[in-house]
Enzyme design. Structure first.
Site, mmCIF file in Angstrom:
data_model
loop_
_atom_site.group_PDB
_atom_site.id
_atom_site.type_symbol
_atom_site.label_atom_id
_atom_site.label_comp_id
_atom_site.label_asym_id
_atom_site.label_seq_id
_atom_site.Cartn_x
_atom_site.Cartn_y
_atom_site.Cartn_z
ATOM 1 N N LYS A 1 -29.432 -17.188 27.682
ATOM 2 C CA LYS A 1 -30.476 -17.632 26.749
ATOM 3 C C LYS A 1 -29.931 -18.669 25.782
ATOM 4 C CE LYS A 1 -33.550 -14.703 25.096
ATOM 5 N NZ LYS A 1 -34.253 -13.676 24.261
ATOM 6 N N GLU B 1 -18.482 -15.407 29.032
ATOM 7 C CA GLU B 1 -18.180 -15.133 30.439
ATOM 8 C C GLU B 1 -19.008 -16.042 31.352
ATOM 9 O OE1 GLU B 1 -18.059 -11.081 28.239
ATOM 10 O OE2 GLU B 1 -19.319 -12.882 28.249
ATOM 11 N N GLY C 1 -32.682 -8.655 27.028
ATOM 12 C CA GLY C 1 -31.981 -8.967 28.270
ATOM 13 C C GLY C 1 -32.191 -7.940 29.359
ATOM 14 N N ARG C 2 -32.153 -6.652 28.989
ATOM 15 C CA ARG C 2 -32.269 -5.615 30.008
ATOM 16 C C ARG C 2 -33.716 -5.405 30.453
ATOM 17 N NH1 ARG C 2 -30.895 -4.045 25.127
ATOM 18 N NH2 ARG C 2 -31.997 -2.408 23.971
ATOM 19 N N GLU D 1 -27.896 1.223 26.927
ATOM 20 C CA GLU D 1 -27.930 0.172 25.916
ATOM 21 C C GLU D 1 -29.124 0.358 24.990
ATOM 22 O OE1 GLU D 1 -26.186 -3.916 26.694
ATOM 23 O OE2 GLU D 1 -28.324 -4.388 26.664
ATOM 24 N N HIS E 1 -20.676 13.066 49.850
ATOM 25 C CA HIS E 1 -19.283 13.120 50.296
ATOM 26 C C HIS E 1 -18.331 12.623 49.204
ATOM 27 C CE1 HIS E 1 -20.375 14.066 54.491
ATOM 28 N NE2 HIS E 1 -21.470 13.391 54.182
ATOM 29 N N LYS F 1 -17.142 -8.206 21.665
ATOM 30 C CA LYS F 1 -17.198 -9.652 21.880
ATOM 31 C C LYS F 1 -16.466 -10.393 20.770
ATOM 32 C CE LYS F 1 -21.683 -9.899 24.281
ATOM 33 N NZ LYS F 1 -23.048 -10.473 24.188
#
Length: 553
Positions: A211, A217, A271-272, A357, A388, A517
């Protein structure tokens, strides 16, 4: 537009919490399986929205406790906060923002104004641009610098700009008829390197999703991708091979991406919750605008159900009440999401961010400490692989972990129908085994019937006992198609909203991601050889020194 509603008085809610605790204590010794002496339990403890069915009958809820939870939802203002969200109120109080991811999938004509602007009109305009771009890439009318059709699209983002598109692209693989999709999120050079290695620059399109166009990153990976294109095709090729999902037009332009290839979204989209927005561009390119429209319609259908279904039959509300019951009344610290649907392999990770979050908070909306536990640890993997791996702990471990199963009645591979029958059998068997368990007497009888000696039975039997009495819920649907995926995501979004309303917390900020951050930015000069910040602990300083020595060796 109105601001968020004030918190309700806590007196009634606290009395309901106390009543729930007392009811749970009274029923604590009753095995879950005994609740099914009531032949109507499944019918009374399940609810549907179309073909999507939620079964909560394999939990310890009773008519009394479910009734108390429904009263709690009303006493804590779930209905009022729901209405406020859909009306555009600033329910994200710490950031003074509306929460309107629901507007991204609302195809209705009625306007919704925020500060004098019809946000639904903005959504329609942006969605039209996105669909036009996606369909042009798919058709080859938007092509690479040398005129070659794009065969591969690489989305570079992180967090909500990555988890949602990755999850949905995999989930909707049977509907792919566009370019191949790839995703890069980790700043670890291995991620970008491994994705780019088999690709051809002339036929690769990059989408940079950030955004602010400053996420370190994402922008580190974007700069390396840009260099990859420029080295192979020349600097002038950059504008043909990049698009952006961002609101920072100046930074996007400086990178070399044209405004017509830049798609924004709004501060009322977290964001999520952003998969429904321009963040979904890679999914649009993979499956086309018509199928993505079905995905949006599925989300809108669940929105309509959440807004209008009575709480007693409301799937997101019931799922939230089960979550609150398990977290706060039963004291279970985690929940496992187990889709018996291989293409939902990334759904648990997606829900992990959505839930943890959003509801990983320790203060209420007014800034006071919470009175009881909030968001649980959310984790999971697809069945049958999990059987398993970690199902040993689910069945015989010392901690009770409520499980949420997802299962489709149909698969996409009719020629392999026997596989899907076995998948369904495994899913239902696991929930039944968690419910029933196997007693010591049952184990001894089984071993005795197999001819085992009494001495060996005495030695082995305790290890084969399953305590049972372990709760689960199941979501069942016809087929994992775009419409159903939209419904499932919206269902869990509204579940998170409802739980947050009951706990009195703000589900829509995420200050907890900021500190790390900030510290990473402060520590980077030290990692590169400079001095560590004064407040750095001895441990971190020692690790920096050790890693620098190793990198130089």
């Amino acid at each position: 537009m109105t601001d968020a509603p004030a918190s309700a008085s806590g007196t009634e809610a606290e009395a309901l919490w106390q009543a729930l605790g007392a009811a749970e204590a009274r029923a604590a010794g009753t095995p879950l399986v005994e609740l099914f002496a009531d032949p109507d339990r499944f019918a009374r403890f399940s609810a549907s929205a179309g073909d999507l069915l939620l079964d909560i009958s394999k939990t310890a809820l009773t008519d009394e406790t479910l009734g108390l939870l429904l009263q709690l939802a009303r006493a804590t203002g779930v209905e009022e906060r729901r209405a406020a969200m859909f009306a555009g109120a600033r329910i994200n109080s710490t950031e003074q923002r509306s929460v309107l991811h629901v507007a991204l999938r609302d195809g209705g004509a009625d306007p919704l104004e925020i500060d004098g602007t019809d946000v639904k009109a903005q959504v329609r305009e942006t969605l039209g641009r996105l669909f036009a771009f996606a369909d042009a890439v798919r058709a080859g009318t938007i092509a690479g610098h040398r005129g070659q059709t794009f065969t591969d699209v690489v989305n570079i983002g992180i967090g909500g700009s990555d988890l949602g598109p990755v999850m949905a692209t995999l989930a909707l693989a049977p509907y792919h008829d566009g370019p191949r999709l790839h995703f890069v999120s980790n700043v670890d050079s291995a991620h970008l390197s491994d994705v780019l290695k088999p690709l051809t620059p002339a036929t690769t399109l990059f989408i940079i999703a950030s955004k602010t166009f400053t996420t370190i990153e994402t922008m580190t990976n974007a700069a390396s991708a840009r260099a990859w294109i420029a080295a192979a095709l020349g600097e002038e090729a950059v504008r043909h091979h990049f698009a952006a999902v961002s609101t920072a037009l100046d930074k996007v332009g400086a990178f070399g991406i044209a405004a017509e290839r830049t798609f924004g979204f709004w501060d009322w989209v977290g964001g999520r919750y952003s998969l429904w927005s321009a963040i979904g561009l890679p999914v649009m390119i993979a499956i086309g605008s018509a199928a993505f429209g079905d995905f949006l319609a599925g989300g809108a259908a669940m929105d309509d159900h959440f807004r209008h279904a009575p709480l007693e039959q409301n799937l997101p509300v019931l799922l939230a009440l089960v979550g609150v019951w398990h977290r706060d009344v039963c004291g279970y610290a985690s929940r496992a999401i187990i889709p018996y649907d291989q293409r939902l392999a990334r759904f648990p990770a997606y829900l992990q961010q959505l839930d943890m979050e959003s509801n990983g908070k320790s203060v209420t909306r007014d800034g006071t400490p919470v009175a009881r536990p909030t968001g649980p640890i959310v984790w999971g993997e697809p069945g049958t692989n999990g059987q398993h791996a970690f199902f040993q702990l689910l069945h015989q471990g010392t901690d009770v972990v409520p499980v949420e199963f997802l299962i489709a009645a149909q698969g996409h591979e009719p020629a392999l129908a026997a596989h899907h029958d076995l998948l369904i059998a495994n899913c239902l068997a696991q929930s039944e085994a968690l419910l029933r368990g196997r007693s010591l007497a049952q184990v001894e009888a089984q071993l005795r019937a197999g001819g085992m000696s009494e001495a060996r039975i005495a030695e082995l039997a305790p290890h084969k006992v399953f305590p049972g009495n372990r709760p689960s819920v199941t979501l069942a649907y016809t087929l994992l198609d775009p419409f159903t995926l939209g419904r499932l995501i919206a269902l869990y979004e509204h579940r998170v909203f409802t739980e947050a309303a009951i706990w009195g917390i703000n589900a829509f900020d995420q200050w907890g991601v900021e500190l790390g951050k900030e510290m990473a930015t402060a520590l980077l000069p030290a990692v590169k050889g400079g001095a560590a910040p004064v407040e750095t602990s001895g441990s971190t300083a020692g690790l920096i020194s050790h890693l620098r020595n190793l990198s130089a060796s």
